[in-house]
Design an enzyme around this catalytic site. Structure first.
Site, PDB file in Angstrom:
ATOM      1  N   TYR A   1      -2.939 -12.616  15.440  1.00  0.00           N
ATOM      2  CA  TYR A   1      -4.294 -12.055  15.360  1.00  0.00           C
ATOM      3  C   TYR A   1      -4.169 -10.564  15.617  1.00  0.00           C
ATOM      4  O   TYR A   1      -3.434 -10.130  16.503  1.00  0.00           O
ATOM      5  CB  TYR A   1      -5.184 -12.688  16.438  1.00  0.00           C
ATOM      6  CG  TYR A   1      -6.528 -12.000  16.576  1.00  0.00           C
ATOM      7  CD1 TYR A   1      -7.647 -12.479  15.905  1.00  0.00           C
ATOM      8  CD2 TYR A   1      -6.676 -10.844  17.357  1.00  0.00           C
ATOM      9  CE1 TYR A   1      -8.876 -11.847  16.006  1.00  0.00           C
ATOM     10  CE2 TYR A   1      -7.899 -10.200  17.465  1.00  0.00           C
ATOM     11  CZ  TYR A   1      -8.991 -10.707  16.788  1.00  0.00           C
ATOM     12  OH  TYR A   1     -10.205 -10.069  16.892  1.00  0.00           O
TER      13      TYR A   1
ATOM     14  N   GLU B   1     -11.074  -7.221  11.829  1.00  0.00           N
ATOM     15  CA  GLU B   1     -10.431  -8.396  12.383  1.00  0.00           C
ATOM     16  C   GLU B   1      -9.543  -9.013  11.316  1.00  0.00           C
ATOM     17  O   GLU B   1      -9.985  -9.233  10.187  1.00  0.00           O
ATOM     18  CB  GLU B   1     -11.517  -9.379  12.799  1.00  0.00           C
ATOM     19  CG  GLU B   1     -11.097 -10.248  13.941  1.00  0.00           C
ATOM     20  CD  GLU B   1     -12.257 -11.063  14.488  1.00  0.00           C
ATOM     21  OE1 GLU B   1     -13.057 -11.577  13.699  1.00  0.00           O
ATOM     22  OE2 GLU B   1     -12.319 -11.208  15.716  1.00  0.00           O
TER      23      GLU B   1
END
Ligand code: ADP
Ligand code: MG
Length: 390
Positions: A109, A197
């Site tokens: 991530y 993101e």
């Protein structure tokens, strides 16, 4: 403002951030051609909506031949996709992104967000890619590495090393990661983003980092200097009443409750919502009619509030500073003629010419209007009116 994954990836590509080759299509008939142009023998078919969690909701499928590409594209286009971010109603899929299927060695991530406490951007990385990052943050916060980046200094080598070290990346991957993270910070700062993101950021078989998903939000106040980004706005994805409100200079945000609010000034609008909750009610919206509230904006405000069928009562809470309460009172009366309100209207007008306003409202003798002496009184009355209404 939000954009789609395929648009965010276009921006990434301009900064040499590795992404799989892909094409956005709107008709299932174009799926096979798109896949052929992309090449390879495995493709991801991905719903394009402004919400995450598409995979779990059935909006991301891996196709192993051209027939499957077409099949999945036709299944996904036109479907109402429900994910944890869309709400119960889900979102109608009008665009599909087809991209080359990637061999995943490991998922990570990586994100950048403006940290409002630190007042500077924060980059976050985690080895727990592909999972909901909110869940990782709640259950295993130690698995998220965070660094704050002073925008005057920009992204430095030590930032990258700290993140790579925190994720236990071997040396060979650290270089590729550093390049990726540096480019991502460029994307963030050059485009006035408020959030980026990548979940998952993946490591492919060649030890190269590739953005497999991409989410970007932008600071609306900076959009005027990014016309190419403004052009990416997809009104299909935005609340139609919010778009309509903007045209009239009203700032409206739809919420889930049943007490409509019409207020002047954002601060007063926030405290109005607070006090409605304090009295046991739920606000149906935030609406700031602005400093120059007039009969037209009030009428438009009613129309927008009433588009929401959950609304059972409306609280008009206007403080007369620059605007005079008597004019607002007249505006409310005119607005009730223009728009069929049909629910109790609790009105609290205070400040300049409040007495004149009270007389105007009393004399008008309109059944749905309930006057309130102050904020607390208004909140009590509107909450009980909303509860009493069928
Ligand atoms: P969402 O987060 O909305 O569910 P993602 O883009 O993250 O959507 O896709 C969900 C999952 O699908 C990813 O975690 C990844 O495992 C897989 N996936 C997505 N794109 C590709 C691709 N191009 N190749 C292979 N797998 C993919
Ligand atoms: Mg994702």
């Amino acid at each position: 403002m939000n954009i789609h994954e395929y648009q965010a990836k276009q921006i990434f590509a301009n900064y040499n951030i590795p992404i799989p080759t892909g094409k956005m299509i709107k008709r299932a008939e174009d799926a096979k051609t798109a896949a052929q142009e992309i090449g390879g023998n495995i493709w991801a078919v991905k719903a394009q909506i402004h919400a995450g969690g598409r995979g779990k909701g059935g909006g991301v499928k891996l196709a192993r031949n051209l027939e499957e590409v077409e099949k999945y594209a036709s299944e996904i286009l036109g479907m109402t996709l429900i994910t944890h971010q869309t709400g119960k109603a889900g979102k109608l899929v009008k665009k599909v992104y087809i991209e080359g299927g990637v061999d995943i060695q490991k998922e990570f991530y990586l994100g950048i967000v403006l940290d409002r406490t630190a007042e500077i951007p924060v980059m976050m990385a985690s080895t727990e890619g592909g999972m909901e990052i909110e869940k990782v943050a709640a259950e295993t916060p130690g698995k998220i590495v965070k660094i704050a980046i002073d925008p005057l200094i920009g992204f430095q080598g030590f930032h990258a090393r700290e993140l790579a070290f925190g994720m236990n990346l071997p040396k060979i991957q650290t270089r590729s990661f550093s390049k990726f993270a540096k480019a991502l910070y460029e994307v963030y700062s050059k485009n006035d983003a408020s959030l980026i993101e990548i979940n998952p950021l993946i490591l492919n078989e060649e030890d190269q980092f590739v953005a497999l998903d991409a989410k970007m939000n932008f600071d609306d106040n900076a959009l005027f200097r990014h016309q190419s980004i403004e052009a990416m706005r997809d009104l299909n994805e935005e609340e139609p009443t919010e778009t309509e409100a903007k045209k009239y200079g009203l700032s409206y945000v739809k919420l889930d409750g049943n007490v409509g609010c019409m207020v002047n000034g954002a601060g007063l609008a926030m405290s109005t919502m607070d006090i409605i909750k304090y009295e046991g009610g739920e606000p149906a919206n935030f609406l700031d009619v602005g400093g120059a509230a007039s009969a037209e904006t009030v009428a438009k405000g009613f129309e927008i509030i009433l588009e929401d069928k959950n609304v059972k009562a409306i609280f008009v809470n206007i403080f007369g500073g620059i605007v005079r309460c008597d004019r607002i009172a007249k505006g409310i009366l005119e607005a009730t003629k223009k728009t069929e309100v049909g629910v109790p209207l609790v009105v609290r007008l205070d400040g300049t010419n409040a007495e004149e306003a009270a007389i105007i409202l009393d004399n008008a003798d309109i059944e749905i209007i309930i006057t309130a002496s102050d904020l607390a009184d208004g909140a009590k009355k509107v909450v009980s009116a909303a509860k009493g209404a069928k």
